[in-house]
Design a protein around this motif. Sequence first.
Motif, short mmCIF file in Angstrom:
data_model
loop_
_atom_site.label_atom_id
_atom_site.label_comp_id
_atom_site.label_asym_id
_atom_site.label_seq_id
_atom_site.Cartn_x
_atom_site.Cartn_y
_atom_site.Cartn_z
N SER A 53 0.83 -1.14 0.01
CA SER A 53 -0.02 0.11 0.11
C SER A 53 0.82 1.35 0.14
N ILE A 54 1.97 1.07 0.59
CA ILE A 54 3.16 2.35 0.47
C ILE A 54 4.30 2.19 -0.52
N ARG A 55 3.77 1.40 -1.14
CA ARG A 55 4.90 1.09 -2.50
C ARG A 55 6.24 0.71 -1.99
N LYS A 56 6.73 0.27 -1.07
CA LYS A 56 7.82 -0.08 -0.44
C LYS A 56 8.25 -1.68 -0.41
N HIS A 57 9.36 -2.08 -0.53
CA HIS A 57 9.67 -3.42 -0.74
C HIS A 57 10.27 -3.88 0.87
N THR A 58 10.71 -2.88 1.42
CA THR A 58 11.23 -3.05 2.87
C THR A 58 10.84 -1.93 3.74
N THR A 59 10.34 -2.22 4.88
CA THR A 59 10.00 -1.34 6.05
C THR A 59 10.72 -2.00 7.30
N GLY A 60 10.69 -1.18 8.33
CA GLY A 60 11.19 -1.21 9.33
C GLY A 60 10.12 -1.95 10.60
N LYS A 61 10.71 -2.77 11.21
CA LYS A 61 9.58 -3.31 12.26
C LYS A 61 10.42 -3.49 13.69
N PHE A 62 9.55 -3.00 14.76
CA PHE A 62 10.19 -2.85 16.14
C PHE A 62 9.29 -3.87 16.88
N TRP A 63 9.56 -4.82 17.52
CA TRP A 63 8.97 -5.87 18.06
C TRP A 63 9.46 -6.47 19.24
N GLY A 64 8.53 -7.25 20.12
CA GLY A 64 9.00 -7.98 21.22
C GLY A 64 7.78 -8.37 22.06
N GLU A 65 8.23 -8.45 23.31
CA GLU A 65 7.16 -8.93 24.54
C GLU A 65 7.37 -7.81 25.70
N MET A 66 6.46 -7.00 25.98
CA MET A 66 6.31 -6.37 27.02
C MET A 66 5.86 -6.95 28.45
N ARG A 67 6.72 -6.89 29.22
CA ARG A 67 6.69 -7.71 30.68
C ARG A 67 6.96 -6.80 31.74
N LEU A 68 6.05 -7.18 33.00
CA LEU A 68 6.20 -5.83 34.02
C LEU A 68 7.01 -6.68 35.21
N ASN A 69 7.20 -8.08 34.98
CA ASN A 69 8.16 -8.70 36.16
C ASN A 69 9.61 -8.35 36.10
N VAL A 70 10.29 -8.76 37.01
CA VAL A 70 11.86 -8.35 37.04
C VAL A 70 12.57 -9.60 37.35
N LYS A 71 13.93 -9.61 37.05
CA LYS A 71 14.70 -10.79 37.65
C LYS A 71 14.83 -10.79 39.12
N PRO A 72 15.10 -12.22 39.31
CA PRO A 72 15.09 -12.46 40.89
C PRO A 72 16.12 -11.59 41.57
N GLY A 73 16.11 -11.22 42.74
CA GLY A 73 16.83 -9.99 43.26
C GLY A 73 16.67 -8.67 43.03
N MET A 74 15.91 -8.51 42.01
CA MET A 74 15.53 -6.86 41.52
C MET A 74 14.07 -6.62 41.93
N GLU A 75 13.59 -7.37 42.55
CA GLU A 75 12.11 -7.11 43.31
C GLU A 75 12.45 -5.61 43.92
N GLY A 76 11.27 -4.80 43.69
CA GLY A 76 11.34 -3.49 44.66
C GLY A 76 12.46 -2.58 44.18
N LEU A 78 13.45 -1.85 40.77
CA LEU A 78 12.96 -1.18 39.61
C LEU A 78 11.68 -1.67 38.95
N ARG A 79 11.23 -0.71 38.11
CA ARG A 79 9.90 -0.95 37.51
C ARG A 79 10.11 -1.54 36.21
N GLY A 80 9.68 -2.68 35.73
CA GLY A 80 9.75 -3.13 34.54
C GLY A 80 8.65 -2.59 33.57
N GLY A 81 8.93 -2.83 32.15
CA GLY A 81 7.90 -2.41 31.19
C GLY A 81 8.33 -1.30 30.66
N TYR A 82 9.45 -1.55 29.92
CA TYR A 82 9.86 -0.48 28.83
C TYR A 82 10.76 -0.96 27.82
N ALA A 83 10.51 -0.59 26.57
CA ALA A 83 11.28 -1.11 25.23
C ALA A 83 11.23 0.25 24.32
#
Length: 233
Positions: A53-76, A78-83
Motif C-alpha cells: 500500500s505504500i509501494r515499498k519493498h522493505t520497511t522497519g519493524k520494532f517488536w518484542g514482548e512487554m513484561r512487568l516482572n523483573v529478574k530475581p533479586g531485583m524486586e522492589g 526497579l519497575r519493568g515495562g519499557y522498550a
Amino acid sequence: MQGVDEPSRAPRLLFSFNSEDDVQQFATGCDADIGGTSTVNLGVEESPERNKSIRKHTTGKFWGEMRLNVKPGMEGKLRGGYAGFRNKAWIVLSHDQLRPTLFGNLTEDVSNHQYLALRLRVAGDPSTHNSYFVNIQTDGPLTTDLWQHRLYFQRSDNTWEDIFVPFGSFVRTNSGELTEDQITMYRERVRSIGISLLGGKSGVVGKYELGIDSISIVNDEDVNKTPSTKPQP
C-alpha cells in the motif's frame, strides 16, 4: 549581491527504514538491560502484502514482548515495562543527509517545521496500542531531558497511517517523570529521535509490534489529517 536564502519549509525526510543499513542507524534498549524481563528487536519487514500500500519493498519493524516482572533479586528495585529505540549519533554525508558516527554528535535543526511526521503500522496485542510514545532529545540545558508525546493511532487493522505530532505539543520529562518547569523545546539542536513502548505505568503487557517506514518534518501545508494533539497523560 545575492540575498540570504529563506529557510526551506519543504518537507524533509530525517530517517527512512527501507533497508538493513537504514535500521542500523538505530540503537535499541529495554528494561532487561537493567534487570527487567521485556524483550526488544528492531529489524526489517519484507512482506509484499504489508508494504504494497505504500509501494515499498522493505520497511522497519520494532517488536518484542512487554513484561512487568523483573529478574530475581531485583524486586522492589526497579519497575519493568519499557522498550524503545532511538537514532545513534549523526554524521553529515551531504548537505541534506545524515548518518550515524562514532566520532561525536551532530544535531538537526527542526525549527522551521511545525510537525514531526511518522508513517507507522501498529500491530501486536491490542492492549499495547495506546502505550507508544515518540521521544526527542535536544542539546538543551539538561541533556537528561526527554521531550515526549504519546502516539495516537487512528487505525488498528495492521495497516499504514501517517501521524503528525506538533512540536509545540511535546512535554518535557526527566527520569521518566513530567517536569514542573515546561520550557520551550530547543528545536534548533535535536540530538536524537526515537519511539518507546511504556507498559510499566499503565500495567500493559503482551506481544507488541510496530512497523516504521519513515520519520520526517513537515508544515501545515503538508498535513493531510488532524494532528495528534490529544492531552498528554
